[in-house]
Design a protein around this motif. Structure first.
Motif, PDB file in Angstrom:
ATOM      1  N   TRP A 295       0.789  -1.205   0.063  1.00  0.00           N
ATOM      2  CA  TRP A 295       0.000   0.096   0.012  1.00  0.00           C
ATOM      3  C   TRP A 295       0.774   1.115  -0.003  1.00  0.00           C
ATOM      4  N   GLN A 296       1.936   1.207   0.834  1.00  0.00           N
ATOM      5  CA  GLN A 296       2.847   2.497   0.940  1.00  0.00           C
ATOM      6  C   GLN A 296       3.512   2.756  -0.462  1.00  0.00           C
ATOM      7  N   ALA A 297       3.802   1.691  -1.092  1.00  0.00           N
ATOM      8  CA  ALA A 297       4.487   1.824  -2.314  1.00  0.00           C
ATOM      9  C   ALA A 297       3.665   2.446  -3.426  1.00  0.00           C
ATOM     10  N   GLY A 298       2.473   2.063  -3.574  1.00  0.00           N
ATOM     11  CA  GLY A 298       1.536   2.651  -4.561  1.00  0.00           C
ATOM     12  C   GLY A 298       1.402   4.107  -3.932  1.00  0.00           C
ATOM     13  N   LEU A 299       0.987   4.426  -2.803  1.00  0.00           N
ATOM     14  CA  LEU A 299       0.851   5.740  -2.410  1.00  0.00           C
ATOM     15  C   LEU A 299       2.137   6.839  -2.330  1.00  0.00           C
ATOM     16  N   ILE A 300       3.003   6.104  -2.369  1.00  0.00           N
ATOM     17  CA  ILE A 300       4.449   7.091  -2.703  1.00  0.00           C
ATOM     18  C   ILE A 300       4.545   7.353  -4.136  1.00  0.00           C
ATOM     19  N   VAL A 301       4.141   6.407  -5.151  1.00  0.00           N
ATOM     20  CA  VAL A 301       4.328   6.704  -6.381  1.00  0.00           C
ATOM     21  C   VAL A 301       3.287   7.752  -6.846  1.00  0.00           C
ATOM     22  N   ALA A 302       1.766   7.471  -6.416  1.00  0.00           N
ATOM     23  CA  ALA A 302       0.773   8.207  -6.841  1.00  0.00           C
ATOM     24  C   ALA A 302       1.123   9.685  -6.344  1.00  0.00           C
ATOM     25  N   LEU A 303       1.134   9.762  -4.992  1.00  0.00           N
ATOM     26  CA  LEU A 303       1.134  11.124  -4.567  1.00  0.00           C
ATOM     27  C   LEU A 303       2.442  11.855  -4.857  1.00  0.00           C
ATOM     28  N   LEU A 304       3.797  11.514  -5.200  1.00  0.00           N
ATOM     29  CA  LEU A 304       4.925  12.189  -5.875  1.00  0.00           C
ATOM     30  C   LEU A 304       4.380  12.638  -7.107  1.00  0.00           C
ATOM     31  N   ALA A 305       3.796  11.909  -7.780  1.00  0.00           N
ATOM     32  CA  ALA A 305       3.202  12.242  -9.382  1.00  0.00           C
ATOM     33  C   ALA A 305       2.365  13.377  -9.145  1.00  0.00           C
ATOM     34  N   VAL A 306       1.457  13.317  -8.261  1.00  0.00           N
ATOM     35  CA  VAL A 306       0.307  14.458  -8.161  1.00  0.00           C
ATOM     36  C   VAL A 306       1.218  15.659  -7.801  1.00  0.00           C
ATOM     37  N   GLY A 307       2.119  15.605  -6.733  1.00  0.00           N
ATOM     38  CA  GLY A 307       2.630  16.636  -6.168  1.00  0.00           C
ATOM     39  C   GLY A 307       3.528  17.582  -7.401  1.00  0.00           C
ATOM     40  N   PHE A 308       4.151  16.711  -8.189  1.00  0.00           N
ATOM     41  CA  PHE A 308       5.098  17.211  -9.222  1.00  0.00           C
ATOM     42  C   PHE A 308       3.987  17.774 -10.306  1.00  0.00           C
ATOM     43  N   VAL A 309       2.963  17.157 -10.623  1.00  0.00           N
ATOM     44  CA  VAL A 309       2.142  17.844 -11.657  1.00  0.00           C
ATOM     45  C   VAL A 309       1.506  19.069 -10.979  1.00  0.00           C
TER      46      VAL A 309
END
Length: 478
Positions: A182-196
């Motif tokens: 779960w944490q791996a999925g959150l990390i990738v998704a939230l980093l992408a949202v933050g960068f966008v």
């Protein structure tokens, strides 16, 4: 910035969710199952776990600092340094797993291969590295919630430590593996949202990157890249949480594919978060608000992005701290004679207490990591030389001592001053400097090889596991 009460609520809700997930993994049935989950994990689970275990809250601080201060080449070195150890686990882990099929830790391999004196040094280095890693992670997450939401550092540090201990002390390695997915999925998704979100807030993001002056190749960038590659690779070889996953793999194919998946995910994640630093430097925005590039670019964004950053920080630190806790449980249980599960738990909690206290001090996250990395760089070659039939205990011990000397010698040679050599070995200013790391690695390697060759002795690796005492089948509840 988000309201402090809102930030506290996000921290608590996120941690409670991870505790529930971890506790649902259940309790181990015996000590071996609790610490290794032996021969049970698929490639996908291992790959996501390698990513989550390695990507702590430190990535919000260190890679953006390297990106803003050194540039793309240094950032590439950081990304390679994060991925290379995972790939090495696929190759070296396979051989060590074959040599010690019922093992629990790299320390056991060192003890069976070289004897107790060198194994004691490996144990000490592993514990010191993981202690500094935990401290850096707790320091980093306190910084995240403090910067974004004004949350008291002591609250965040204690909350994270208690929550992760709650589920790792019950579920062991399986609890860590379940939360990692779960944490791996959150990390990738939230980093992408933050960068966008950051890129969307700029009028010309392309010009910010190309105009930063940080995309070129220069001597400093290459030196930092080499330093970080050596530092991160050497240190992760002593991460007991990673070695647990070597024995947890269903088979060698799952280990190999999982390692490549984890490495393949690690590189873009580090590059993505490091780009925050390059964008911050190129845009000329935000660095007057916060000296940390990641937060310089996210602080002025809407509150919802601040909330996402808090969730990201908590997910990052929980994913790495729970791995370190289970690694410490396993390491202490495997290496301390007569140690039972209850005692291993108490020792690990005892190590967490000073880590919490040190985290309150707010030291540089990058410097804590570099000091731990340098400690490991001086002994990694003697340790892994154990896979060479000609390696001897005398060679390994001599090489480890030479590694300590080399850490100071490297800086002494380049500066011409012994005092400055000692100072460089303490990583002043949290600056990745090549001489101490190159000196530690080269001196340890040269001395190890020369002393081992002089020994004129060979060992059959397949025979060393005969000295391993079977793990007690103690029930977790005992």
């Amino acid at each position: 910035m988000v309201a402090t009460a809102f930030g506290v609520g996000i921290v608590l809700v996120t941690l409670i969710a991870f505790v529930v997930l971890g506790l649902r993994a259940g309790r181990g049935t015996d000590l071996d199952e609790w610490t290794t989950a032996r021969n049970s994990q698929s490639a996908t689970t291992l790959g996501l776990s390698f990513l989550a275990a390695g990507m702590g809250a430190w990535i919000l601080f260190a890679p953006p600092e390297v990106g803003a201060g050194v540039g793309l080449v240094g950032l590439l070195g950081y990304a390679v340094g994060g991925a290379l150890p995972v790939i090495l686990f696929a190759a070296l882990g396979r051989r060590i797993r074959t040599a010690v099929p019922q093992g629990q830790s790299l320390g056991q391999f060192a003890r069976l291969r070289y004897g107790r004196p060198f194994a004691a040094w490996v144990f000490a280095v592993s514990v010191a590295y993981m202690f500094l890693f935990v401290t850096a992670e707790l320091t980093a997450v306190a910084g995240v919630t403090g910067i974004v939401a004004g949350v008291d550092a002591r609250f965040t540090v204690v909350a994270v430590a208690l929550a992760t201990l709650a589920y790792t002390s019950v579920g062991g390695l399986r609890a860590s593996l379940v939360t990692d997915r779960w944490q791996a999925g959150l990390i990738v998704a939230l980093l992408a949202v933050g960068f966008v979100a950051v890129v969307s807030s700029l009028s010309s993001p392309g010009e910010a990157i190309t105009g930063s002056g940080l995309l070129g190749v220069d001597r400093i960038g290459i030196e930092v890249a080499l330093t970080l590659t050596i530092a991160v690779t050497a240190a992760n070889m002593f991460h007991q949480g990673y070695w647990q996953r070597v024995w947890a793999a269903k088979d060698e194919r799952a280990l190999r594919r999982g390692a490549w998946l984890g490495a393949g995910l690690t590189v873009p994640v580090i590059l993505l978060v490091g780009l925050f630093g390059i964008v911050a430097a190129g845009s000329g925005q935000g660095l007057d608000v916060s000296p940390v590039p990641f937060f310089a670019m996210t602080t002025g964004l809407p509150a919802v992005i601040g909330g996402i950053v808090v969730v990201l920080g908590v997910a990052l630190v929980a994913s790495s701290v729970d791995t370190l806790e289970t690694g410490l449980f396993s390491l202490v249980g495997a290496e301390v004679p007569g140690m039972k599960l209850g005692g291993a738990r108490l020792v690990t909690v005892g190590l967490m207490l000073p880590a919490v206290v040190v985290a309150f001090q707010g030291f540089s996250v990058l410097r804590l990591f570099l000091i731990a990395d340098l400690l490991c760089a001086g002994v990694v070659v003697p340790l892994l030389a154990g896979l060479w039939p000609r390696a001897t205990s005398a060679g390994a011990i001599s090489g480890a001592v030479a590694g300590l000397v080399g850490a100071v010698l490297g800086g002494t040679v380049t500066t011409g001053s012994l005092a400055e050599g000692f100072e460089l070995a303490t990583i002043p200013g949290a600056t990745p400097t090549l001489p101490p790391f190159a000196g530690a690695l080269l001196c340890s390697a040269i001395v190890t090889v020369l002393v081992c060759l002089a020994g004129r002795r060979e060992v059959v690796l397949d025979d060393i596991s005969e000295g391993l005492v079977a793990v007690d089948r103690e029930t977790v509840g005992a």
